[in-house]
Each structure stands twice: as C-alpha cells, then as structure tokens.
Design a protein around this motif. Structure first.
Motif, PDB file in Angstrom:
ATOM      1  N   UNK A  20      37.287  34.106   5.793  1.00 60.57           N
ATOM      2  CA  UNK A  20      37.871  32.832   5.371  1.00 60.57           C
ATOM      3  C   UNK A  20      38.273  32.012   6.585  1.00 60.57           C
ATOM      4  N   UNK A  21      37.914  30.745   6.568  1.00 65.71           N
ATOM      5  CA  UNK A  21      38.447  29.795   7.534  1.00 65.71           C
ATOM      6  C   UNK A  21      39.742  29.292   6.909  1.00 65.71           C
ATOM      7  N   UNK A  22      40.860  29.576   7.571  1.00 65.70           N
ATOM      8  CA  UNK A  22      42.142  29.142   7.022  1.00 65.70           C
ATOM      9  C   UNK A  22      42.573  27.841   7.688  1.00 65.70           C
ATOM     10  N   UNK A  23      43.168  27.005   6.886  1.00 60.19           N
ATOM     11  CA  UNK A  23      43.601  25.685   7.337  1.00 60.19           C
ATOM     12  C   UNK A  23      45.057  25.766   7.772  1.00 60.19           C
ATOM     13  N   UNK A  24      45.313  25.276   8.961  1.00 58.60           N
ATOM     14  CA  UNK A  24      46.672  25.253   9.504  1.00 58.60           C
ATOM     15  C   UNK A  24      47.348  23.928   9.169  1.00 58.60           C
ATOM     16  N   UNK A  25      48.644  23.988   8.962  1.00 65.34           N
ATOM     17  CA  UNK A  25      49.425  22.786   8.690  1.00 65.34           C
ATOM     18  C   UNK A  25      49.304  21.825   9.865  1.00 65.34           C
ATOM     19  N   UNK A  26      49.103  20.565   9.561  1.00 63.27           N
ATOM     20  CA  UNK A  26      49.007  19.547  10.605  1.00 63.27           C
ATOM     21  C   UNK A  26      47.601  19.331  11.125  1.00 63.27           C
ATOM     22  N   UNK A  27      46.629  20.120  10.675  1.00 69.00           N
ATOM     23  CA  UNK A  27      45.249  19.951  11.131  1.00 69.00           C
ATOM     24  C   UNK A  27      44.667  18.667  10.539  1.00 69.00           C
ATOM     25  N   UNK A  39      32.340  28.728  12.425  1.00 66.74           N
ATOM     26  CA  UNK A  39      32.220  29.917  11.573  1.00 66.74           C
ATOM     27  C   UNK A  39      30.945  29.902  10.736  1.00 66.74           C
ATOM     28  N   UNK A  40      30.210  28.799  10.747  1.00 60.45           N
ATOM     29  CA  UNK A  40      29.008  28.606   9.940  1.00 60.45           C
ATOM     30  C   UNK A  40      29.293  28.854   8.461  1.00 60.45           C
ATOM     31  N   UNK A  41      30.375  28.251   7.992  1.00 60.71           N
ATOM     32  CA  UNK A  41      30.766  28.348   6.582  1.00 60.71           C
ATOM     33  C   UNK A  41      30.885  26.952   5.993  1.00 60.71           C
ATOM     34  N   UNK A  42      30.895  26.889   4.671  1.00 54.05           N
ATOM     35  CA  UNK A  42      30.943  25.613   3.992  1.00 54.05           C
ATOM     36  C   UNK A  42      32.254  25.296   3.315  1.00 54.05           C
ATOM     37  N   UNK A  43      33.257  26.173   3.472  1.00 51.95           N
ATOM     38  CA  UNK A  43      34.558  25.844   2.882  1.00 51.95           C
ATOM     39  C   UNK A  43      35.680  26.497   3.677  1.00 51.95           C
ATOM     40  N   UNK A  44      36.857  25.897   3.552  1.00 50.64           N
ATOM     41  CA  UNK A  44      38.060  26.417   4.198  1.00 50.64           C
ATOM     42  C   UNK A  44      39.157  26.466   3.144  1.00 50.64           C
ATOM     43  N   UNK A  60      31.070  19.618   0.659  1.00 50.21           N
ATOM     44  CA  UNK A  60      30.777  18.576  -0.330  1.00 50.21           C
ATOM     45  C   UNK A  60      31.900  17.533  -0.344  1.00 50.21           C
ATOM     46  N   UNK A  61      33.139  17.986  -0.210  1.00 52.77           N
ATOM     47  CA  UNK A  61      34.267  17.065  -0.145  1.00 52.77           C
ATOM     48  C   UNK A  61      34.162  16.196   1.111  1.00 52.77           C
ATOM     49  N   UNK A  62      33.744  16.799   2.214  1.00 56.19           N
ATOM     50  CA  UNK A  62      33.573  16.062   3.462  1.00 56.19           C
ATOM     51  C   UNK A  62      32.543  14.953   3.299  1.00 56.19           C
ATOM     52  N   UNK A  63      31.416  15.263   2.655  1.00 51.19           N
ATOM     53  CA  UNK A  63      30.386  14.239   2.439  1.00 51.19           C
ATOM     54  C   UNK A  63      30.958  13.048   1.673  1.00 51.19           C
ATOM     55  N   UNK A  64      31.722  13.342   0.632  1.00 52.07           N
ATOM     56  CA  UNK A  64      32.328  12.269  -0.151  1.00 52.07           C
ATOM     57  C   UNK A  64      33.291  11.430   0.666  1.00 52.07           C
ATOM     58  N   UNK A  65      34.118  12.093   1.472  1.00 54.24           N
ATOM     59  CA  UNK A  65      35.078  11.365   2.318  1.00 54.24           C
ATOM     60  C   UNK A  65      34.366  10.437   3.291  1.00 54.24           C
ATOM     61  N   UNK A  66      33.373  10.982   3.975  1.00 53.78           N
ATOM     62  CA  UNK A  66      32.676  10.194   4.991  1.00 53.78           C
ATOM     63  C   UNK A  66      31.861   9.064   4.381  1.00 53.78           C
ATOM     64  N   UNK A  67      31.360   9.279   3.169  1.00 52.74           N
ATOM     65  CA  UNK A  67      30.604   8.215   2.504  1.00 52.74           C
ATOM     66  C   UNK A  67      31.518   7.050   2.144  1.00 52.74           C
ATOM     67  N   UNK A  68      32.759   7.346   1.753  1.00 50.97           N
ATOM     68  CA  UNK A  68      33.705   6.292   1.399  1.00 50.97           C
ATOM     69  C   UNK A  68      34.283   5.602   2.626  1.00 50.97           C
ATOM     70  N   UNK A  69      34.674   6.415   3.629  1.00 44.35           N
ATOM     71  CA  UNK A  69      35.315   5.835   4.813  1.00 44.35           C
ATOM     72  C   UNK A  69      35.245   6.830   5.976  1.00 44.35           C
ATOM     73  N   UNK A  70      34.375   6.608   6.935  1.00 45.61           N
ATOM     74  CA  UNK A  70      34.233   7.534   8.068  1.00 45.61           C
ATOM     75  C   UNK A  70      35.527   7.762   8.847  1.00 45.61           C
ATOM     76  N   UNK A  71      36.461   6.833   8.791  1.00 49.52           N
ATOM     77  CA  UNK A  71      37.717   6.980   9.524  1.00 49.52           C
ATOM     78  C   UNK A  71      38.591   8.114   8.966  1.00 49.52           C
TER      79      UNK A  71
END
Length: 156
Positions: A20-27, A39-44, A60-71
């Motif tokens: 698992x790729x774990x997400x740290x607070x503030x990342x 890690x060559x994984x598709x989710x965290x 998949x969530x990343x694709x949606x975010x970047x499609x709406x607003x790359x910033x």
C-alpha cells in the motif's frame, strides 16, 4: 473443487496482495502521484495513526482532476480523497472482492486485517493471478515489462 467453488470458499488472504502507498497528512496531489509512480501502483490509501483506512486516491481520480483544472496538482490531497471506498477483510471470501469491484466499477479494493488495519490492496491483477493458478496450462502470466515472446524458437 473448481474455480467457482473456490471463489466462494477461499478467503481474500489467498490473493496476491500489493503493498500500500500510504498518504501522509499535508501531502499534495503531486506528492502522492510521485509515490504512486515510484511504487508502480494505481492507488494510494490515507490511514489514521492505527493504520485504519480513511480515504483513497486513484489514478482515475487524478485524470478527472487534471482534466478539470491542472492546477489541482498542487492542492492538498485531503481535499480530493474518496471517503467512501470498498474494503474487505482478509478473512472474507474472494467473491466479496469481485462483488465490490463490480458494484463500484473499480479496479482496486483495500484489504484490512481483523482489527481493520490496512494490510494491502488487491483487485484486477490479484484476481487474474488467482484465476491463472487454476488454469496453468491455458493461461500464460507475464510480468509487466517482460518480453511478450520467447527468446528462442520452441519445438522442432
């Protein structure tokens, strides 16, 4: 027993679990994407201090975010986590993974132990490897990045 019966009777612990790729607070979203690429994984998965899952972020969530607003790549990841996501226990039957993937139309399922702490992820790849074990003569499993053809001729 056949594959159908095994999927109903064998537990998720029989599947190949991915780390698992774990997400740290503030990342930021960028930080998480860099971790996923390394890690060559598709989710965290965001976890609390006791290791219990709190949220999920997928490619998949990343694709949606970047499609709406790359910033949004510089946004805090906490604002973009899925708070509802499927998870199964290692003691659940494998069919629960299939059901979660089908009903939620997702590729990844979080796997937790009996204390609800994250122990890994599974999904399409774990299930395909499990199926391949049942049909070793019919299914050729190759690792990503390997050549799709033999180095030398086979046969006569």
């Amino acid at each position: 027993m056949g594959l159908f019966e095994n999927v109903k009777n064998e537990t998720v612990s029989r599947l190949a679990l991915r780390p698992v790729v774990t997400i740290k607070t503030g990342a930021t979203v960028r930080d998480v994407v860099q971790q996923l690429r390394a890690a060559q994984l598709g989710c965290a998965v965001a976890v609390d201090a006791s290791g219990k899952p709190q949220g999920m972020f997928t490619e998949a969530m990343l694709r949606g975010l970047l499609a709406r607003d790359p910033a949004t790549i510089n946004d805090p990841i906490e604002s973009h986590l899925a708070k509802t996501f499927p998870w199964v226990k290692t003691s659940d039957p494998i069919e629960t993974v299939l059901a979660a993937m089908e009903t939620k139309n997702i590729r990844f399922v979080v796997v937790v132990d009996e204390d609800d702490a994250v122990v890994g992820i599974t999904g399409q790849k774990g299930l395909m490897e499990y199926v391949a074990e049942h049909f070793p003569g019919e299914v050729l499993v190759q690792r990503v990045g390997s050549k799709g053809y033999p180095e030398q001729r086979e046969g006569a």
